[in-house]
Design an enzyme around this catalytic site. Structure first.
Site, PDB file in Angstrom:
ATOM      1  N   HIS A 133       3.111 -16.952 -21.517  1.00 47.91           N
ATOM      2  CA  HIS A 133       4.372 -16.633 -21.211  1.00 47.91           C
ATOM      3  C   HIS A 133       5.079 -16.064 -22.187  1.00 47.91           C
ATOM      4  O   HIS A 133       4.991 -16.469 -23.281  1.00 47.91           O
ATOM      5  CB  HIS A 133       5.025 -18.006 -20.480  1.00 47.91           C
TER       6      HIS A 133
ATOM      7  N   CYS B 134       0.665  -1.066   0.108  1.00 43.40           N
ATOM      8  CA  CYS B 134       0.127  -0.180  -0.105  1.00 43.40           C
ATOM      9  C   CYS B 134       1.064   1.329  -0.119  1.00 43.40           C
ATOM     10  O   CYS B 134       1.886   1.254   0.675  1.00 43.40           O
ATOM     11  CB  CYS B 134      -1.043   0.054   1.296  1.00 43.40           C
TER      12      CYS B 134
ATOM     13  N   ASP C 287      15.495 -17.080 -19.734  1.00 45.00           N
ATOM     14  CA  ASP C 287      14.190 -16.722 -18.847  1.00 45.00           C
ATOM     15  C   ASP C 287      14.682 -15.832 -17.866  1.00 45.00           C
ATOM     16  O   ASP C 287      14.946 -16.245 -16.676  1.00 45.00           O
ATOM     17  CB  ASP C 287      13.302 -17.596 -18.371  1.00 45.00           C
TER      18      ASP C 287
ATOM     19  N   CYS D 291      -6.244  -1.749  -0.719  1.00 43.49           N
ATOM     20  CA  CYS D 291      -5.859  -1.696   0.695  1.00 43.49           C
ATOM     21  C   CYS D 291      -6.931  -1.825   1.650  1.00 43.49           C
ATOM     22  O   CYS D 291      -7.461  -0.829   1.863  1.00 43.49           O
ATOM     23  CB  CYS D 291      -4.730  -0.837   1.228  1.00 43.49           C
TER      24      CYS D 291
ATOM     25  N   CYS E  80       5.944 -11.507 -16.067  1.00 42.92           N
ATOM     26  CA  CYS E  80       6.769 -11.978 -17.073  1.00 42.92           C
ATOM     27  C   CYS E  80       6.660 -11.168 -18.242  1.00 42.92           C
ATOM     28  O   CYS E  80       7.627 -10.964 -18.886  1.00 42.92           O
ATOM     29  CB  CYS E  80       6.303 -13.525 -17.425  1.00 42.92           C
TER      30      CYS E  80
ATOM     31  N   CYS F 166      -6.478   0.779   4.796  1.00 49.52           N
ATOM     32  CA  CYS F 166      -6.613   2.318   4.333  1.00 49.52           C
ATOM     33  C   CYS F 166      -7.798   2.416   3.527  1.00 49.52           C
ATOM     34  O   CYS F 166      -8.394   3.737   3.161  1.00 49.52           O
ATOM     35  CB  CYS F 166      -5.336   2.734   3.874  1.00 49.52           C
TER      36      CYS F 166
ATOM     37  N   CYS G 183       0.136   2.863   3.891  1.00 46.60           N
ATOM     38  CA  CYS G 183       0.495   2.191   5.026  1.00 46.60           C
ATOM     39  C   CYS G 183       1.812   1.351   4.757  1.00 46.60           C
ATOM     40  O   CYS G 183       2.375   0.779   5.926  1.00 46.60           O
ATOM     41  CB  CYS G 183      -0.554   1.706   5.817  1.00 46.60           C
TER      42      CYS G 183
END
Length: 642
Positions: free
Chosen positions: A322, A237, A339, A269, A295, A272, A240
């Site tokens: 991918h 967040c 990769d 969040c 990826c 918050c 926070c």
């Protein structure tokens, strides 16, 4: 309410969609009808129904996440504070799509032929394929079978994506952008490390064909993974710093769209009550600044870094969700799979064998050409071919050829010839399916455990490499087998065979089940551990001497392991005559009661541990990355004639 997960679920074939949606609706309805019953709010990940009917289906597990389910160690759980309204909304979207499909299905009898208006006429087929990008055929080249409109749309989408990627990779040729990438890369440090490793390799193998550039590529990969780019499951967040939860999408701003982000994730969040925006940028220049993503962002930015460093590099797109990079090795005269998410090089079968992906189409894009490289990434060519149904092979190759002809039209003849010769080498490689190497057997390591399990890429399968140490002529003459392993160097030394070095811990393993070598860059430590998310694993080593007329006289074993919390490591030493258990994390044992045996297996079983990091609570051969002298595994076997 729009839902990316329901949209993804709807892309599945009808039978798959109907089956998965039926189960999803059952999960949701059980909670809606029984909101106070906890038994309906927990789904065991290992449950056979869940594993078989939802995990392999695109978008299915994501639908559960959008409903409000959260990942725990072994279950998906619907929390007490989760929104019932949100669950109801996603449930209703799935139900509406399911009802629509059933209504369409029931409106036409299965046994009845399609009406003239619903069938595809020859003229329509020809015009449809002529409308596809790059089609340059004649009616005589059209496929004989009839294609449905859905198939034609799928073919059009495939070719449009190929064309888009082929244009996008030209971005990496921008010299200004390459200079910006070079400013981020510690070139001198990487070259120094590459020089050291090349020197070591040359000493071990004077005839090696690899050169400095090959080692530099490996250093670039490691730097990118360990020091430069960051994987994102959920954002902290902004206000926070607490962990947020993925909660649908937000509209992209004009600034987002400027950098190619048409999709913006909402990471909410609950503390918050604010949304944290995660734009999925597609422009490599912006990624040099953000240095985070999944990826797509990783491969995009890494390919740019490769081009900036002077490597010939290609962006690789796989239709099973991918992407990665290929780099041409001038010394080895071939393309190397790289990769950056996994920090692996030259392990092309990793996805099919290690992750369990059902591949169909894989394309590599460079500034020069696009190549269908699907065959490099599969050792099951016959199975792969059955899944390539979006477009006839001849039409696909024709489209690729036309794209390449247009791109190469103004190339010098020498460059055209060079590319042709490389392509011929690739075609020869594609003809013969490869055999998987040990390093290609493991599951995915990037992303959260649940994310990997949901995608079916965890690799939680037994890996039977079955390498056995057989007594050599030198060991037979010396009546001795002496082996030791260093985790930091990741190699064995077979002392009794002229100090033979075997690189890679997997290459000396008899059998292994859900284990991998873990490198902790922050602590500068390394060890062998269970695969994340598993509760049990094992690994073993085997020695055999009976086939060369020898038998065992005495056995000495030194093995180290380390456990934390409730973690447990149990060592076993077995032969064809006797079995014993070894005790202690720092164990050194000598046995005379194996006298007469002709084979020996040393096995470690790893189990227990607490919480999400239980897999880290059982470690074999833990040592500092700077410790190149000690060998936490050592086996000494004296022999005699049988």
């Amino acid at each position: 309410m729009a839902s990316a997960a329901v949209a993804a679920l709807s892309e599945n074939p009808e039978a798959l969609f109907l089956d998965a949606s039926e189960l999803l609706l059952r999960y949701a309805d059980n909670i809606l009808r029984n909101p106070n019953e906890d038994k309906y709010k927990s789904i065991k990940i290992g449950n056979q129904t869940f594993s078989n009917r939802l995990l392999p289906v695109k978008g299915a597990v994501e639908c559960l996440f959008e409903m409000g389910f959260q990942e725990e160690e072994t279950h998906l759980v619907f929390p007490k504070n989760a929104s019932i309204q949100r669950l109801q909304s996603i449930r209703d979207l799935i139900a509406a799509e399911r009802s629509r499909r059933i209504a369409v299905k029931n409106s036409v009898p299965i046994s009845a032929p399609l009406s003239a208006s619903a069938s595809v006429q020859p003229g329509q087929l020809e015009s449809s394929f002529r409308a596809l990008p790059f089609y340059n055929g004649t009616p005589s080249q059209l496929p004989a079978q009839t294609f449905s409109p859905a198939t034609m749309n799928s073919a059009s989408r495939l070719l449009a994506t190929v064309k888009a990627h082929f244009q996008e990779v030209l971005m990496y040729e921008d010299t200004r952008l390459q200079q910006k990438a070079l400013a981020c890369i510690p070139i001198r440090e990487l070259r120094e490390r590459a020089d050291e490793k090349l020197l070591s390799a040359t000493k071990l193998d004077p005839g090696t064909t690899v050169n400095l550039e090959d080692f530099l590529l490996l250093e670039l990969l490691q730097w990118f993974k360990e020091d430069f780019f960051q994987w994102v499951d959920s954002l902290p967040c902004d206000k926070c710093g607490e962990v947020t939860e993925s909660s649908g999408s937000l509209p992209p701003s004009s600034e987002d769209q400027r950098w190619g982000a048409e999709r913006v994730e909402n990471h909410f969040c609950h503390k918050c009550h604010i949304s944290n925006r995660f734009p999925r940028y597609n422009h490599a220049e912006k990624l040099l600044e953000t240095r985070r993503g999944r990826c797509g962002e990783w491969a995009n930015c890494f390919t740019l870094c490769c081009r900036a460093m002077g490597f010939e590099a290609r962006f690789v797109w796989c239709t099973t969700d991918h992407v990665w990079t290929e780099v041409y090795s001038a010394s080895q005269k071939r393309w190397l799979h790289c990769d950056p998410c996994e920090n692996v090089c030259d392990k092309p079968l990793l996805y099919e064998i290690g992750w369990g992906k059902k591949l169909s189409y894989v394309f590599a894009f460079s500034k020069d050409e696009v190549v269908d490289v699907s065959w490099r990434y599969s050792c099951k060519h016959a199975d792969l071919l059955t899944r390539r149904t979006q477009l006839r092979e001849g039409l696909l190759q024709e489209a690729i050829n036309r794209l390449n002809s247009e791109r190469k039209r103004l190339f010098p003849q020498e460059r055209k010839q060079e590319l042709l010769e490389r392509y011929i080498v690739e075609l020869v490689e594609f003809i013969s399916p490869k055999t998987p190497n040990p390093g290609e057997l493991g599951g995915r390591t990037s992303g959260s455990v649940m994310w990997r399990v949901a995608r079916g890429e965890s690799g939680f399968q037994v890996q039977n490499h079955e390498f056995c140490f057989l007594a050599t002529e030198k060991e037979r003459a010396a009546k001795l087998f002496h082996l030791k392993y260093n985790t930091a160097e990741n190699h064995y030394i077979r002392v009794s065979n002229d100090n033979e070095i075997i690189n890679g811990w997997e290459k000396g393993v008899w059998k292994m089940d859900s284990v991998f070598r873990k490198v902790e860059q922050d602590w500068k430590m390394v060890f062998i551990a269970r695969t994340e998310g598993t509760t049990f694993s094992r690994v073993s080593w085997k020695f055999e001497c009976g086939s060369v007329g020898l038998k065992i006289v005495n056995v000495s074993i030194r093995s180290t392991s380390q456990t934390f919390q409730t973690g447990k490591v149990q060592w076993h030493l077995c032969s064809d005559l006797i079995n014993v258990d070894l005790s202690g994390d720092q164990s050194a044992h000598s046995f005379a009661n194996f006298h007469g045996s002709t084979e020996l297996i040393l096995e470690a079983e790893l189990s227990g541990g607490d919480g999400d990091v239980a897999w880290q609570h059982t470690q074999l051969f833990r040592q500092s990355l700077n410790n190149h002298q000690e060998y936490p595994l050592e086996i000494l076997i004296t022999l005699e004639d049988n």
